[in-house]
Design an enzyme around this catalytic site. Sequence first.
Site, PDB file in Angstrom:
ATOM      1  N   LYS A  84      -6.777  -0.898 -10.208  1.00 33.91           N
ATOM      2  CA  LYS A  84      -7.477  -1.717  -9.207  1.00 33.91           C
ATOM      3  C   LYS A  84      -8.791  -1.040  -8.816  1.00 33.91           C
ATOM      4  O   LYS A  84      -8.803   0.147  -8.499  1.00 33.91           O
ATOM      5  CB  LYS A  84      -6.589  -1.865  -7.966  1.00 33.91           C
ATOM      6  CG  LYS A  84      -7.210  -2.627  -6.801  1.00 33.91           C
ATOM      7  CD  LYS A  84      -6.149  -2.890  -5.725  1.00 33.91           C
ATOM      8  CE  LYS A  84      -6.674  -3.698  -4.556  1.00 33.91           C
ATOM      9  NZ  LYS A  84      -7.343  -2.885  -3.548  1.00 33.91           N
ATOM     10  N   HIS A 123     -12.622  -2.830  -3.016  1.00 33.58           N
ATOM     11  CA  HIS A 123     -11.909  -2.445  -1.803  1.00 33.58           C
ATOM     12  C   HIS A 123     -12.380  -3.294  -0.605  1.00 33.58           C
ATOM     13  O   HIS A 123     -12.435  -2.815   0.523  1.00 33.58           O
ATOM     14  CB  HIS A 123     -12.111  -0.953  -1.510  1.00 33.58           C
ATOM     15  CG  HIS A 123     -10.843  -0.270  -1.080  1.00 33.58           C
ATOM     16  ND1 HIS A 123     -10.016   0.403  -1.939  1.00 33.58           N
ATOM     17  CD2 HIS A 123     -10.253  -0.163   0.135  1.00 33.58           C
ATOM     18  CE1 HIS A 123      -8.991   0.908  -1.285  1.00 33.58           C
ATOM     19  NE2 HIS A 123      -9.101   0.565  -0.017  1.00 33.58           N
ATOM     20  N   THR A 160      -5.149   2.525  -7.557  1.00 33.61           N
ATOM     21  CA  THR A 160      -6.458   2.195  -6.972  1.00 33.61           C
ATOM     22  C   THR A 160      -7.437   3.327  -7.250  1.00 33.61           C
ATOM     23  O   THR A 160      -7.168   4.484  -6.944  1.00 33.61           O
ATOM     24  CB  THR A 160      -6.320   1.969  -5.452  1.00 33.61           C
ATOM     25  OG1 THR A 160      -5.462   0.853  -5.250  1.00 33.61           O
ATOM     26  CG2 THR A 160      -7.672   1.675  -4.807  1.00 33.61           C
ATOM     27  N   TYR A 208      -2.068   5.344  -4.353  1.00 30.94           N
ATOM     28  CA  TYR A 208      -3.152   6.302  -4.157  1.00 30.94           C
ATOM     29  C   TYR A 208      -2.645   7.587  -4.789  1.00 30.94           C
ATOM     30  O   TYR A 208      -1.558   8.064  -4.438  1.00 30.94           O
ATOM     31  CB  TYR A 208      -3.440   6.508  -2.667  1.00 30.94           C
ATOM     32  CG  TYR A 208      -4.262   5.417  -2.040  1.00 30.94           C
ATOM     33  CD1 TYR A 208      -5.392   4.917  -2.673  1.00 30.94           C
ATOM     34  CD2 TYR A 208      -3.930   4.897  -0.797  1.00 30.94           C
ATOM     35  CE1 TYR A 208      -6.161   3.919  -2.084  1.00 30.94           C
ATOM     36  CE2 TYR A 208      -4.701   3.901  -0.205  1.00 30.94           C
ATOM     37  CZ  TYR A 208      -5.806   3.423  -0.854  1.00 30.94           C
ATOM     38  OH  TYR A 208      -6.571   2.438  -0.282  1.00 30.94           O
ATOM     39  N   SER A 251       0.823  -1.215   0.000  1.00 28.54           N
ATOM     40  CA  SER A 251       0.000   0.000   0.000  1.00 28.54           C
ATOM     41  C   SER A 251       0.857   1.264   0.000  1.00 28.54           C
ATOM     42  O   SER A 251       1.950   1.288   0.563  1.00 28.54           O
ATOM     43  CB  SER A 251      -0.878  -0.014   1.259  1.00 28.54           C
ATOM     44  OG  SER A 251      -1.479   1.244   1.444  1.00 28.54           O
TER      45      SER A 251
HETATM   46  C1  LIG Z   1      -7.603  -2.698   6.483  1.00 28.92           C
HETATM   47  C2  LIG Z   1      -7.587  -2.623   4.989  1.00 28.92           C
HETATM   48  C3  LIG Z   1      -6.758  -1.716   4.362  1.00 28.92           C
HETATM   49  C4  LIG Z   1      -6.719  -1.640   2.974  1.00 28.92           C
HETATM   50  N1  LIG Z   1      -5.851  -0.775   2.384  1.00 28.92           N
HETATM   51  C5  LIG Z   1      -5.776  -0.720   1.040  1.00 28.92           C
HETATM   52  C6  LIG Z   1      -4.852   0.134   0.405  1.00 28.92           C
HETATM   53  O1  LIG Z   1      -4.057   0.807   1.048  1.00 28.92           O
HETATM   54  N2  LIG Z   1      -4.856   0.173  -0.955  1.00 28.92           N
HETATM   55  C7  LIG Z   1      -5.717  -0.581  -1.707  1.00 28.92           C
HETATM   56  O2  LIG Z   1      -5.700  -0.503  -2.927  1.00 28.92           O
HETATM   57  N3  LIG Z   1      -6.594  -1.407  -1.115  1.00 28.92           N
HETATM   58  C8  LIG Z   1      -6.633  -1.512   0.224  1.00 28.92           C
HETATM   59  N4  LIG Z   1      -7.510  -2.375   0.808  1.00 28.92           N
HETATM   60  C9  LIG Z   1      -8.339  -3.271  -0.033  1.00 28.92           C
HETATM   61  C10 LIG Z   1      -7.595  -4.586  -0.292  1.00 28.92           C
HETATM   62  O3  LIG Z   1      -6.490  -4.371  -1.127  1.00 28.92           O
HETATM   63  C11 LIG Z   1      -8.483  -5.617  -0.977  1.00 28.92           C
HETATM   64  O4  LIG Z   1      -9.037  -5.062  -2.138  1.00 28.92           O
HETATM   65  C12 LIG Z   1      -9.607  -6.138  -0.083  1.00 28.92           C
HETATM   66  O5  LIG Z   1      -9.174  -6.243   1.257  1.00 28.92           O
HETATM   67  C13 LIG Z   1     -10.069  -7.492  -0.571  1.00 28.92           C
HETATM   68  O6  LIG Z   1     -11.145  -7.959   0.186  1.00 28.92           O
HETATM   69  P1  LIG Z   1     -10.996  -9.010   1.398  1.00 28.92           P
HETATM   70  O7  LIG Z   1     -10.460  -8.252   2.556  1.00 28.92           O
HETATM   71  O8  LIG Z   1     -12.381  -9.467   1.583  1.00 28.92           O
HETATM   72  O9  LIG Z   1     -10.065 -10.107   0.959  1.00 28.92           O
HETATM   73  C14 LIG Z   1      -7.545  -2.482   2.192  1.00 28.92           C
HETATM   74  C15 LIG Z   1      -8.370  -3.399   2.831  1.00 28.92           C
HETATM   75  C16 LIG Z   1      -8.398  -3.494   4.213  1.00 28.92           C
HETATM   76  C17 LIG Z   1      -9.266  -4.531   4.849  1.00 28.92           C
END
Ligand SMILES: Cc1cc2nc3c(=O)[nH]c(=O)nc-3n(C[C@H](O)[C@H](O)[C@H](O)COP(=O)(O)O)c2cc1C
Length: 443
Positions: A315, A339, A220, A194, A171
């Site tokens: 994404k 997300h 993203t 981001y 991230s």
């Molecule tokens: C706590 C948390 C932080 C996340 N931070 C980012 C991030 O910084 N950048 C991003 O593109 N997606 C982020 N995501 C989304 C994840 O990359 C991913 O798309 C998502 O967690 C997939 O779903 P799942 O948790 O059900 O496996 C985050 C998700 C969570 C749960």
Amino acid sequence: MDHKMELNKTRRKFLRMLAASPVLAGSHLFSNSVTNLLAAGEVTERKFRDWLENFQQSGDQITSPDQVLDVMDFEPLARKVVPPAHFGYLATGVDDDDTVRANHEAYSRIQIRARRLVNAENVDMSRTLFGTKWDTPIVLSPVSAQKAFHPDGELGVARAAGAKGHLMMLSTVATASIEDALAASGKPVWQQLYPTNVWEITQAIVKRAERAGSPAIVLTVDLHDGSNRETLFRAQRVDKRECSMCHMGSYSPFARGRTGAIAAPASAGFANYIARKPMFNGLDVSKVNALHPLDLNWDFVKRLRDTVTVKLLIKGIVTREDAQLAVEHGSDGLIVSNHGGRAEETLRSTIESLPEVIDGVGGKVPVLVDGGVRRGTDIFKALALGATAVGFGRPHSWGLAAFGQAGVEAVLEIYRRELRNIMRQAGTTSVEKITRAYVTPSR
Ligand SMILES: Cc1cc2nc3c(=O)[nH]c(=O)nc-3n(C[C@H](O)[C@H](O)[C@H](O)COP(=O)(O)O)c2cc1C
């Protein structure tokens, strides 16, 4: 004695027997709880089943990663050790969290058509992505601020990814830099991006990641600041710790819930918040007031495409139209994602969005998917529907929270084991052979 009374008597007898059972002698919690349940009087089957389920999921019996049976077992373990506000941040969706649930539940509506009498002695799970051959198509999606879950943070995740041979995405707001993540993994790590509202900052992050050797930038596009993360806000209210001890400045993604207000990050504290993130080190962030600005559009993608010299993926795409536009704007790959249900409450799962995105790209670029993937069979289904690789987010943080690097490795091991198992069972001896014909509806 009527039938109902007879039934109750039998249940109570069963519970008494359970409480006294030598099998449970080592589990004080279990026998005490059964005794309490008996004392409470009215024991209905439903109550008992609910209680048993809670107990089974409480994680009390699990003391090492090798005792865990499936990745969901890590969730209650994480809940126990992570402070409420931080766990709320990890768990939260938006509004009623229905899209979080939809992501996972949609997999249960897809059935697998298992073929028989296929020699399954050798199963090849490998997948090549942009010229790099990986042991499996299982990838770690980017999760921000992972030191909120365990002191090892993203470097623990990177070490696990490297040790097990998986692709990790880092991230932009990770608590580790891309240089350190690459070194910890020893394998390619993609840099998630981001965009922020300041082009020079975007450019600097991209160039830094490229210099460090990251082979791909993942933009993203599914999130605007201010999404309604009610579960986080509620968790924050029950967390009595003083947040400002760690979250200096007036902004943190964890600090909104006290008032319940959805704070716009365009505050003085926001710059302080991102300045502490390693990927912003050395940059003048004084003008940054958004990580994902509202005016982001396809012109930005064009500009970014002209800047990025490595692979560029987008994404957060969930429609055919956007998939086509992304390809037209030079995207080298897409990640179907919402997300993890944290952006907007569409109620639409990513696995249901995948087929139209695949149609939209027309085979021109690889399409990955994440969201709600909790079983090897989920991975199998996503591959059958055309995904090149399959990601997951929360489970690696659960594993990390519970046991550090070893927990993440265990999560990866379980996904691999389950995928190998279903590939054998369904008669598919390589990832390439997992086609649409292996799931319903087949065509
Ligand atoms: C706590 C948390 C932080 C996340 N931070 C980012 C991030 O910084 N950048 C991003 O593109 N997606 C982020 N995501 C989304 C994840 O990359 C991913 O798309 C998502 O967690 C997939 O779903 P799942 O948790 O059900 O496996 C985050 C998700 C969570 C749960």
